[in-house]
Scaffold this active site. Sequence first.
Site, PDB file in Angstrom:
ATOM      1  N   GLU A  95       0.817  -1.217   0.000  1.00  0.00           N
ATOM      2  CA  GLU A  95       0.000   0.000   0.000  1.00  0.00           C
ATOM      3  C   GLU A  95       0.850   1.267   0.000  1.00  0.00           C
ATOM      4  O   GLU A  95       0.525   2.240  -0.682  1.00  0.00           O
ATOM      5  CB  GLU A  95      -0.913  -0.002   1.234  1.00  0.00           C
ATOM      6  CG  GLU A  95      -1.832   1.200   1.291  1.00  0.00           C
ATOM      7  CD  GLU A  95      -2.642   1.238   2.573  1.00  0.00           C
ATOM      8  OE1 GLU A  95      -3.152   2.318   2.882  1.00  0.00           O
ATOM      9  OE2 GLU A  95      -2.744   0.210   3.251  1.00  0.00           O
ATOM     10  N   ASP A  96       1.958   1.257   0.764  1.00  0.00           N
ATOM     11  CA  ASP A  96       2.699   2.501   1.012  1.00  0.00           C
ATOM     12  C   ASP A  96       4.007   2.632   0.233  1.00  0.00           C
ATOM     13  O   ASP A  96       4.659   3.672   0.320  1.00  0.00           O
ATOM     14  CB  ASP A  96       3.009   2.629   2.513  1.00  0.00           C
ATOM     15  CG  ASP A  96       1.733   2.785   3.342  1.00  0.00           C
ATOM     16  OD1 ASP A  96       0.699   3.145   2.759  1.00  0.00           O
ATOM     17  OD2 ASP A  96       1.781   2.531   4.553  1.00  0.00           O
TER      18      ASP A  96
END
Length: 764
Positions: A95-96
Amino acid sequence: MLTEEEIMLREATDDKMISEAYDRLIGDYLNSRHRKKVDIITKAFNFARQAHKGVRRLSGEPYIMHPIAVAQIVCSEIGLGSTSICSALLHDVVEDTDYTVEDIANMFGEKIAQIVDGLTKISGGIFGEQASAQAENFKKLLLTMSEDIRVIIIKIADRLHNMRTLESQPANKQYKIAGETLYLYAPLAHRLGLYKIKSELENLSFRFEHPEEYATIVRQLESSSVSRHQSFEQFTEPIEKVLNQMGFDYEIRERVKTPYSIWNKMQNKHVTFDEIYDILAVRIIFKPKNRKDEVDDCFKIYTALTKIYRRHPDRLRDWLTKPKANGYQALHVTLMSHEGQWIEVQIRSDRMDEIAEQGLAAHWKYKEGDHGADPEAAEIVEDESEMNEWLHTIKEILDDPQPDAMDFLDAIKLNLFASEIFVFTPKGEIKTMPAECSVLDFAFSIHTFLGSHCIGAKVNHKLVPLSHRLSSGDQVEVLTSKSQHVQPSWINFVYTAKAKAKVQAFVRRGQREVQKKGEEMLNAWLESNGFEQAQTIIDRLSNYHECRTREDFFLQIGEKKIVLGSADADELKGKNKKKTESSGGWRRYVPFVKAKKNEEAEKPELFVVPEQFNRKKPIILSEENIQQYIFPNDCCHPIPGDDVLGYIDNQNRIEIHKRACPVANRLKASYGNRIVDVKWDMHKQLFFDAIIHLGGIDRRGLVNEVTRVISNQLSVDIRRLSFTTEDGIFDGTIALRVHDRDDVKAILDSLKEVENLKEVRSEQ
């Protein structure tokens, strides 16, 4: 700007902090009963540390501390193994950072990649333009959970750490995260048997949403701890003697009700802290002499206790012979102490206690696989058939998702927190059902065909209708007819998520045809009146008729509830006068202003959120601007002094709700990014509606005394008064105008001094 020396010092401090946290994780893992796969965990840690390098959380600590903390919860507080620990360490990487699920699969195997994928947030969605990203993410979690339940468990651990560190977030984010936690994640933890985590999630949510009430209850618990412990010692002394005589190896624990549970009971039962009798409970945990006899041993202990204390006839809970669907097993009995206090006693073996603390993780077996990329080479297998049935129900709901985000989340939630009853089929098979379920729920639980063609049932050999509510122990024979079809009214008496989803699916199928017809009628009207068939035109008419969605607008046209005419044409040409307040679904909740001698204040335009609006800053409600905000008619009716929040609606106006309002709870869970913080800055100039409920023993002159206390002593205007009396017991309702919550408290305190008034409470 930091100097080079300061940067080096901070990096050294960070490295020490990270190393200590990781060493603690590995130490706890090595002390567990799992196979020791330290290499793969170390590899995952180093990979995540490098991926998150240089990134910090809002609290200021290195970001990698969050994945380590989640892994620590997964390992130490839930008891899972290396696959789950690795997935927790890697859960934010995709996600990051720039890494993909494929990268995770190549380095750590398909199983870990599948879990990480399930934990990764998504964008876009099934709910159209008014999509709820939270509902989307939750849907994906559930989809992956049906393949591997560790996904949702790690997500709960992730949420628990986020809640533990929520202080660094702005207030609007706190309300969003706390509300979502209370609405979805605490029930999930409960359903999975993670009672300790469920309680902590509830308490943390309560602490951030209602800080003053939380602090008050904590203080009251601390001030009463000495007397409570004395009661525990006195109550357990004779129990210890009996257990020693019986030769058990045991432990007796003092269990105190959590602040959230106490507050919840105070709200639901309308009682004060001092009126809650079950704050103290006792837990007996024993090691059975023979594992096969542990259920019999529980009943032996129960029999011995009833010889010491009198038991409550309606408060025996037997989850021994038929455990809860989440695996919970225990015997609960409520006993009267020698001091005249009811105390609940929970009797369980050490194995049952482990299941109660760690939930289903304590049930799972790890089967060795022959090969594969999964480093643990294992599959989680759940012993309880009820859990498999629950997961199957979740899959069915996901197969036919609700078009509306809040309806979808409600459908899932319905299946999480229900109490259970046991119902028998005609052949004597036991089926676990939620309490309050109907005959129709039971029919749908067996088969969709049976539910959709159900005309009634025989319950205990007596004919009953579809809507009949079932009780534990009922034997049910479902009756069907081929000519029967699903009716829209059925939604009013189905309770389970599965039945609701099926009924709504059948109804929507019929509605889609009507919507299509309505859309065609609208397009024909637009064309005949010379208007463009554009979405902005449709939205304008939809808002004019106060329809929540375009689909609802089409449906009402198709059903001929809306007939398009000259007023609609005038609206599109801008000729209509502005709609009056009474025509909307809301009202401005400031009826009178003292300075104008009870004349209604002039109503300004509603505040519309601009594009560059700072959602992190609180909105301040004052006498000058309060009428610029929406206070919905059919909702919670907040007054100054209540904990409140704001919700930005589809037209960028702001609704004001109590933080504990059921509607607000759904909004926080579905549209958390539209939540804003709201504070009061009122100076006792405006009046608000308040309702006081009274109950007690009737006597001559009681009503006069009540009105005298309110009108003369407190100088409060009574708007409406109603009393009913039956067999010497009365109920009363008083509608008042007050300035704020402090006024309400003063009224309640004064009324409690009136003789024969046994119950005095305000409408929550």
